[in-house]
Design an enzyme around this catalytic site. Sequence first.
Site, PDB file in Angstrom:
ATOM      1  N   ASN A  34      48.062   6.243  20.640  1.00  0.00           N
ATOM      2  CA  ASN A  34      46.751   6.395  20.019  1.00  0.00           C
ATOM      3  C   ASN A  34      45.858   7.193  20.972  1.00  0.00           C
ATOM      4  OD1 ASN A  34      43.950   5.847  19.501  1.00  0.00           O
ATOM      5  ND2 ASN A  34      44.586   4.253  18.082  1.00  0.00           N
ATOM      6  N   ASP A  36      42.715   8.272  20.405  1.00  0.00           N
ATOM      7  CA  ASP A  36      41.277   8.216  20.087  1.00  0.00           C
ATOM      8  C   ASP A  36      40.405   8.400  21.324  1.00  0.00           C
ATOM      9  OD1 ASP A  36      41.962   7.624  17.486  1.00  0.00           O
ATOM     10  OD2 ASP A  36      41.440   5.500  17.612  1.00  0.00           O
ATOM     11  N   HIS A  37      40.828   7.793  22.428  1.00  0.00           N
ATOM     12  CA  HIS A  37      39.933   7.800  23.593  1.00  0.00           C
ATOM     13  C   HIS A  37      39.980   9.094  24.384  1.00  0.00           C
ATOM     14  CE1 HIS A  37      38.531   4.006  22.491  1.00  0.00           C
ATOM     15  NE2 HIS A  37      39.700   3.412  22.637  1.00  0.00           N
ATOM     16  N   HIS A  77      42.451   7.360  14.687  1.00  0.00           N
ATOM     17  CA  HIS A  77      41.623   6.610  13.744  1.00  0.00           C
ATOM     18  C   HIS A  77      40.407   7.461  13.403  1.00  0.00           C
ATOM     19  CE1 HIS A  77      39.360   2.529  12.938  1.00  0.00           C
ATOM     20  NE2 HIS A  77      39.261   3.374  11.929  1.00  0.00           N
ATOM     21  N   ARG A  79      37.234   7.331  12.012  1.00  0.00           N
ATOM     22  CA  ARG A  79      36.266   6.296  11.621  1.00  0.00           C
ATOM     23  C   ARG A  79      35.155   6.900  10.768  1.00  0.00           C
ATOM     24  NH1 ARG A  79      36.546   1.537  15.303  1.00  0.00           N
ATOM     25  NH2 ARG A  79      34.736   0.879  14.119  1.00  0.00           N
ATOM     26  N   ARG A  83      32.994   8.417  15.564  1.00  0.00           N
ATOM     27  CA  ARG A  83      32.557   8.259  16.963  1.00  0.00           C
ATOM     28  C   ARG A  83      33.505   8.919  17.960  1.00  0.00           C
ATOM     29  NH1 ARG A  83      33.280   1.811  17.838  1.00  0.00           N
ATOM     30  NH2 ARG A  83      31.924   1.816  16.023  1.00  0.00           N
ATOM     31  N   HIS A  84      34.773   9.090  17.571  1.00  0.00           N
ATOM     32  CA  HIS A  84      35.673   9.796  18.508  1.00  0.00           C
ATOM     33  C   HIS A  84      36.428  10.922  17.788  1.00  0.00           C
ATOM     34  CE1 HIS A  84      38.134   6.537  16.959  1.00  0.00           C
ATOM     35  NE2 HIS A  84      37.713   5.636  17.839  1.00  0.00           N
ATOM     36  N   GLU A 104      44.976   6.111  11.084  1.00  0.00           N
ATOM     37  CA  GLU A 104      44.348   4.807  10.832  1.00  0.00           C
ATOM     38  C   GLU A 104      43.057   5.062  10.075  1.00  0.00           C
ATOM     39  OE1 GLU A 104      43.609   2.959  14.550  1.00  0.00           O
ATOM     40  OE2 GLU A 104      45.702   2.803  15.062  1.00  0.00           O
ATOM     41  N   THR A 135      38.466  -1.837  16.869  1.00  0.00           N
ATOM     42  CA  THR A 135      38.849  -2.630  15.701  1.00  0.00           C
ATOM     43  C   THR A 135      39.033  -4.088  16.098  1.00  0.00           C
ATOM     44  OG1 THR A 135      40.035  -0.656  15.013  1.00  0.00           O
ATOM     45  CG2 THR A 135      40.414  -2.646  13.734  1.00  0.00           C
ATOM     46  N   GLU A 185      51.295  -3.820  10.652  1.00  0.00           N
ATOM     47  CA  GLU A 185      51.073  -3.719  12.098  1.00  0.00           C
ATOM     48  C   GLU A 185      50.383  -5.015  12.505  1.00  0.00           C
ATOM     49  OE1 GLU A 185      49.663  -0.041  13.746  1.00  0.00           O
ATOM     50  OE2 GLU A 185      48.709  -1.080  15.431  1.00  0.00           O
ATOM     51  N   HIS A 224      47.233  -3.146  19.597  1.00  0.00           N
ATOM     52  CA  HIS A 224      45.891  -3.509  20.071  1.00  0.00           C
ATOM     53  C   HIS A 224      45.972  -4.313  21.377  1.00  0.00           C
ATOM     54  CE1 HIS A 224      41.527  -3.608  19.394  1.00  0.00           C
ATOM     55  NE2 HIS A 224      41.619  -4.580  20.279  1.00  0.00           N
ATOM     56  N   GLY A 246      47.006   2.684  22.877  1.00  0.00           N
ATOM     57  CA  GLY A 246      46.045   3.732  23.181  1.00  0.00           C
ATOM     58  C   GLY A 246      45.315   3.536  24.489  1.00  0.00           C
TER      59      GLY A 246
END
Length: 274
Positions: A34, A36-37, A77, A79, A83-84, A104, A135, A185, A224, A246
């Site tokens: 992941n 995202d970051h 993801h 969103r 935000r990312h 996602e 999440t 998941e 997660h 992630g």
Amino acid sequence: MPAAAERRQVATRAMLDTCARETVTSSFMKLGVNIDHVATLRQARYVGHIDAHNAEPNISVAAALCEQAGAHGITVHLRADRRHIQDADVYHLRQRIVTKLNLEMGNTPEILEIALRVRPEEVCLVPENRREVTTEGGLDAAGQIDALRPTVDRLRGAGIRVSMFIEPTHEQIEASHALGAEMVELHTGAFANAQAGPQLDQLERLREASIFAHELGLQVNAGHGINYSNIILIRDVPHLAELNIGHSIVSRAMVTGLEAAVREMLVAMQPCAS
Ligand code: PXP
């Protein structure tokens, strides 16, 4: 530090030393990274200017590096609050990813239309709340059957495999199965955040849920809060097909890559010898 935690830390260190610089080419469980970051870091400086010539880090390059290292898929993801990851990232990734794209998304008409245009190999339906940092908790598939069914049907109709990001309970697994999802998941957040004793109870919950979901014919994934320490426990949960990880990987990359990055800048600062 308690003895068990210390032993686990030593085992993790030994595993990382053994694996250092090796590319794992085959593994029973697959890894979706992941990223995202990576986008979180870019947004911290280039929000509104992601196509600027100096915008960094580059999301597609990050995805390619994950694939080069052996990752089996890239997860992002998109969103509602963007935000990312941004819409353009998803389209770029669709063009460049050579493994598979797992998108996602919350169950909203806007994001569903994007998913149907992008056609990722997989969609993972997740709960979304604007105030959460990440999440938190699984999707209430059992409580939202009517709202989820048309979304699952449209995604599956477009040839996209559907997963449900749910708490490891029979009720949520049965609902996911009834909705026609191919995968679940299992949310590993409660496990990841628990201290040593209660963590084993959470692990048992995941084990039971995984066996139950597998018996129903669902592919079982998990994600997660999985990190380089708790992976030692998670990897023994039966039937896990894929982990989506992630934050821990991106955090580790920052630490392991920092020294090289500083060295490269010091070299770049040297005047050219003529
Ligand atoms: N799987 C899902 C469905 C997620 O929403 C996330 C991000 O919260 C992850 C996996 C990755 O979690 P982490 O960043 O903690 O590894």
